[in-house]
Scaffold this motif. Structure first.
Motif, mmCIF file in Angstrom:
data_model
loop_
_atom_site.group_PDB
_atom_site.id
_atom_site.type_symbol
_atom_site.label_atom_id
_atom_site.label_comp_id
_atom_site.label_asym_id
_atom_site.label_seq_id
_atom_site.Cartn_x
_atom_site.Cartn_y
_atom_site.Cartn_z
ATOM 1 N N LYS A 72 0.829 -1.215 0.000
ATOM 2 C CA LYS A 72 0.000 0.000 0.000
ATOM 3 C C LYS A 72 0.861 1.262 0.000
ATOM 4 O O LYS A 72 0.647 2.178 -0.795
ATOM 5 C CB LYS A 72 -0.931 0.011 1.232
ATOM 6 N N SER A 73 1.832 1.287 0.905
ATOM 7 C CA SER A 73 2.697 2.475 0.965
ATOM 8 C C SER A 73 3.486 2.632 -0.320
ATOM 9 O O SER A 73 3.705 3.744 -0.807
ATOM 10 C CB SER A 73 3.662 2.363 2.140
ATOM 11 N N THR A 74 3.904 1.497 -0.879
ATOM 12 C CA THR A 74 4.645 1.541 -2.137
ATOM 13 C C THR A 74 3.778 2.141 -3.234
ATOM 14 O O THR A 74 4.244 2.976 -4.018
ATOM 15 C CB THR A 74 5.070 0.112 -2.531
HETATM 16 N N1 LIG Z 1 12.742 0.517 1.169
HETATM 17 C C1 LIG Z 1 12.437 -0.755 0.909
HETATM 18 N N2 LIG Z 1 13.383 -1.601 0.497
HETATM 19 C C2 LIG Z 1 13.098 -2.887 0.221
HETATM 20 N N3 LIG Z 1 11.882 -3.424 0.317
HETATM 21 C C3 LIG Z 1 10.890 -2.641 0.729
HETATM 22 C C4 LIG Z 1 11.113 -1.264 1.046
HETATM 23 N N4 LIG Z 1 9.944 -0.722 1.419
HETATM 24 C C5 LIG Z 1 9.033 -1.710 1.330
HETATM 25 N N5 LIG Z 1 9.600 -2.863 0.922
HETATM 26 C C6 LIG Z 1 8.917 -4.162 0.709
HETATM 27 O O1 LIG Z 1 7.813 -3.958 -0.145
HETATM 28 C C7 LIG Z 1 6.687 -4.641 0.340
HETATM 29 C C8 LIG Z 1 5.530 -3.680 0.458
HETATM 30 O O2 LIG Z 1 5.818 -2.722 1.477
HETATM 31 P P1 LIG Z 1 4.846 -1.547 1.833
HETATM 32 O O3 LIG Z 1 5.530 -0.650 2.781
HETATM 33 O O4 LIG Z 1 4.334 -0.956 0.588
HETATM 34 O O5 LIG Z 1 3.681 -2.338 2.583
HETATM 35 P P2 LIG Z 1 2.357 -1.757 3.221
HETATM 36 O O6 LIG Z 1 1.223 -2.374 2.488
HETATM 37 O O7 LIG Z 1 2.394 -0.292 3.295
HETATM 38 O O8 LIG Z 1 2.408 -2.398 4.665
HETATM 39 P P3 LIG Z 1 1.889 -1.799 6.064
HETATM 40 O O9 LIG Z 1 0.451 -2.117 6.159
HETATM 41 O O10 LIG Z 1 2.664 -2.568 7.068
HETATM 42 O O11 LIG Z 1 2.197 -0.346 6.078
HETATM 43 C C9 LIG Z 1 7.078 -5.286 1.651
HETATM 44 O O12 LIG Z 1 7.236 -6.660 1.430
HETATM 45 C C10 LIG Z 1 8.394 -4.686 2.024
HETATM 46 O O13 LIG Z 1 9.248 -5.670 2.525
#
Ligand SMILES: Nc1ncnc2c1ncn2[C@@H]1O[C@H](COP(=O)(O)OP(=O)(O)OP(=O)(O)O)[C@@H](O)[C@H]1O
Ligand SMILES: [Mg+2]
Lengths: 247, 292
Positions: A72-74
């Motif tokens: 999601k954050s990505t």
């Molecule tokens: N800076 C980074 N370097 C390498 N991998 C990353 C990085 N940031 C995120 N990831 C990987 O990308 C995937 C998605 O991460 P993301 O932060 O987008 O998840 P999210 O849905 O926001 O999770 P949450 O609900 O915990 O916030 C994860 O598996 C994480 O390990």
């Protein structure tokens, strides 16, 4: 049909794949210095998003849900243009503003200085930030602590300040990544008010949250991301039911 | 069928976006637009630089005094060591001012290189949360060094004057040399800021590289004297721009050091070349910063 859809698109995400470069630290065992260790073996890529596509329109507020690490954050960072996809592209009608959890600009600097730097980074001149300063501090509601270093703030306090900085610019596309989760009732009301205002003035809001209640309160459409793929896109009640059914 | 499903083919969506007048997000702008945008936002770099100085200094009891105390102590240390180990004959004339200028001017270079190289990877928080031309990060670090060089250069001149050097009109050329050098430092910082993003290991090698430069630019000895019988090596050493910046400052304020037209040409040409290459090299990876 595209022609029959009268709503104006604000964000078009077109089949994006996003990768991170990961610098793995050495494996626990047998990590002696060898010639092989001179090669960048620790560097690998991790695909965080696979082929995501959707269109967002004026006046929509879109919830984004999914498990921890689903991407999601990505997705928000890609829509904001902070990470560029390795495949596909993101199009937007104006520059989106991202409000993330870790947006503390400079933890060693005071809140007041973070306001100045945040404003400058948003594209204002120094004089303009000085003019808006009062409003930002007023909205944040942490006037008493504004001269303390930002690293001493509680998570709610720093979320308040960052939100106040981000909305100081009349962004038409606002991406909120869990930034409201730590706020108290007063702040939630204030921020939801602002989100509604933005929606009414033809803006688009994305809200990432693990609180299905706040998603239901604010959003009229929900995207469900699972392991980097878009699982479902549609009506909040339907998507949330499917998400909770699976979880 | 909803619009969303309608456009799931790739060509459909991008054409639709373009038709609706949307712009690609995060696309690297054309060089010219990039530079204009960066210049328009230069206040961000300047403000960041000055806040950083205040923040860094606020944490130490002596505060801003450290900016000048550090190179002074460094010069004192090297002075003592080399005064003891170098035989009198091989020490250049006016050893104290000679050494002080070398150490102080070299610090300007090495700090810009070291901090500039880390300017992107050390500001991941900022780079990942806000959209601005990334070139402002190395610009802020070099500006910080430029702000700091002002009290440092004044201290340097005071020490040189106290050591008995006559004050001449040439002293006014010192800021000119340092200004040219600042442009050079900025170019170097840009090149290394991008390189460290690609190659993290570089941060481990940089201190070594800096050391090597320190010993090969004649900080505490005279390259001319040491390489007198090796004109080929001497010519090579003189091509090192850092040597020329130091030599030019010495020529202005330390007697017994002469300047040549060639030094000025190398100094200006290296600054312009490094700056241009640095800006282009850095800009070409603009989309890359913040992905790891
Ligand atoms: N800076 C980074 N370097 C390498 N991998 C990353 C990085 N940031 C995120 N990831 C990987 O990308 C995937 C998605 O991460 P993301 O932060 O987008 O998840 P999210 O849905 O926001 O999770 P949450 O609900 O915990 O916030 C994860 O598996 C994480 O390990
Ligand atoms: Mg997240």
């Amino acid at each position: 049909m595209a022609a029959t859809d009268t709503r104006t698109p604000t964000v078009v995400v077109d089949g994006i794949d996003v990768e991170y470069r990961v610098f793995a630290s050495g494996k626990a065992a047998g990590n002696q210095m060898s010639l092989a260790s001179l090669k960048p073996k620790g560097v690998s890529t991790y695909r965080a998003l696979h082929d995501i596509s959707f269109v967002a329109h004026e006046g929509e507020s879109i919830g984004v849900i999914g498990h921890n690490g689903s991407g999601k954050s990505t997705l928000m960072r890609s829509v904001a243009g902070l990470i560029s996809p390795v495949k596909g592209a993101v199009y937007a009608s104006s520059r989106p503003a991202l409000l993330g959890v870790n947006a503390a600009l400079l933890p060693n600097l005071s809140g007041a200085r973070n306001v100045m730097l945040g404003g400058l980074a948003l594209g204002y001149s120094k004089a303009e930030v000085e003019e808006m300063y009062e409003d930002i501090v007023e909205f944040s509601g942490i006037r008493d602590f504004i001269d303390m270093p930002m690293k001493t703030y509680s998570s709610g306090m720093s979320a308040r300040l960052r939100f106040a900085i981000a909305i100081s610019r009349a962004h038409q596309i606002l991406l909120i990544d869990e930034a409201l989760a730590v706020g108290d009732k007063d702040f939630r009301q204030k921020s939801q008010e602002r989100i509604r205002q933005l929606r009414d003035t033809a803006g688009t809001v994305f809200l990432v949250s693990h609180s299905m209640k706040s998603i239901r309160d604010v959003c009229d459409r929900v995207l469900w991301i699972d392991h980097g793929r878009l699982m479902m896109d549609g009506d909040p009640d339907e998507v949330i039911a499917a998400y909770e059914g699976k979880a | 069928m909803t619009v969303r499903e309608e456009h799931l083919t790739t060509e459909g969506l991008s054409a639709y976006a373009e038709q609706a007048g949307l712009e690609r997000v995060g696309a690297r702008p054309k060089l010219r637009r990039y530079i204009v945008e960066a210049w328009r936002r230069r206040e961000l770099a300047a403000t960041l630089a000055s806040y950083r100085i205040h923040a860094a200094m606020g944490q130490n009891r002596l505060g801003l005094v450290w900016i000048v105390l550090r190179p002074t102590l460094l010069a004192l240390m090297f002075g003592t060591i080399f005064f003891v180990i170098l035989p009198n004959s091989s020490r250049p004339d006016n050893f104290l001012p000679f050494l002080v200028v070398g150490v102080f001017v070299f610090e300007f270079f090495s700090a810009s290189l070291g901090q500039g190289a880390r300017s992107i990877i050390n500001n991941q928080g900022l780079v990942r949360s806000l959209n601005f031309p990334r070139i402002l990060m190395p610009m802020a670090t070099v500006l910080q060094r430029v702000f700091e060089i002002i009290p440092v250069a004044i201290t340097m001149m005071v020490i040189v004057a106290l050591s008995g050097e006559p004050i001449t009109w040439n002293w006014l050329l010192v800021p000119v040399v340092l200004a040219i050098m600042a442009v050079f430092n900025f170019g170097i910082a840009l090149i290394f800021a991008r390189l460290t993003v690609h190659l993290r290991d570089l941060t481990q090698v940089l201190p070594l590289l800096t050391r090597l430069m320190f010993y090969s630019t004649g900080i505490f000895y005279s390259i001319e004297a040491v390489l007198a019988d090796r004109p080929d090596l001497l010519a090579l050493a003189r091509l090192n721009p850092v040597y020329d910046y130091i030599a030019l400052v010495r020529a202005q304020i330390v007697t017994g050091n002469s300047q040549t037209m060639e030094m000025w040409i190398v100094a200006v040409a290296a600054a312009l070349l490094c700056f241009i290459i640095g800006v282009i090299f850095f800009w070409r990876a603009e989309e890359r910063y913040g992905r790891d």
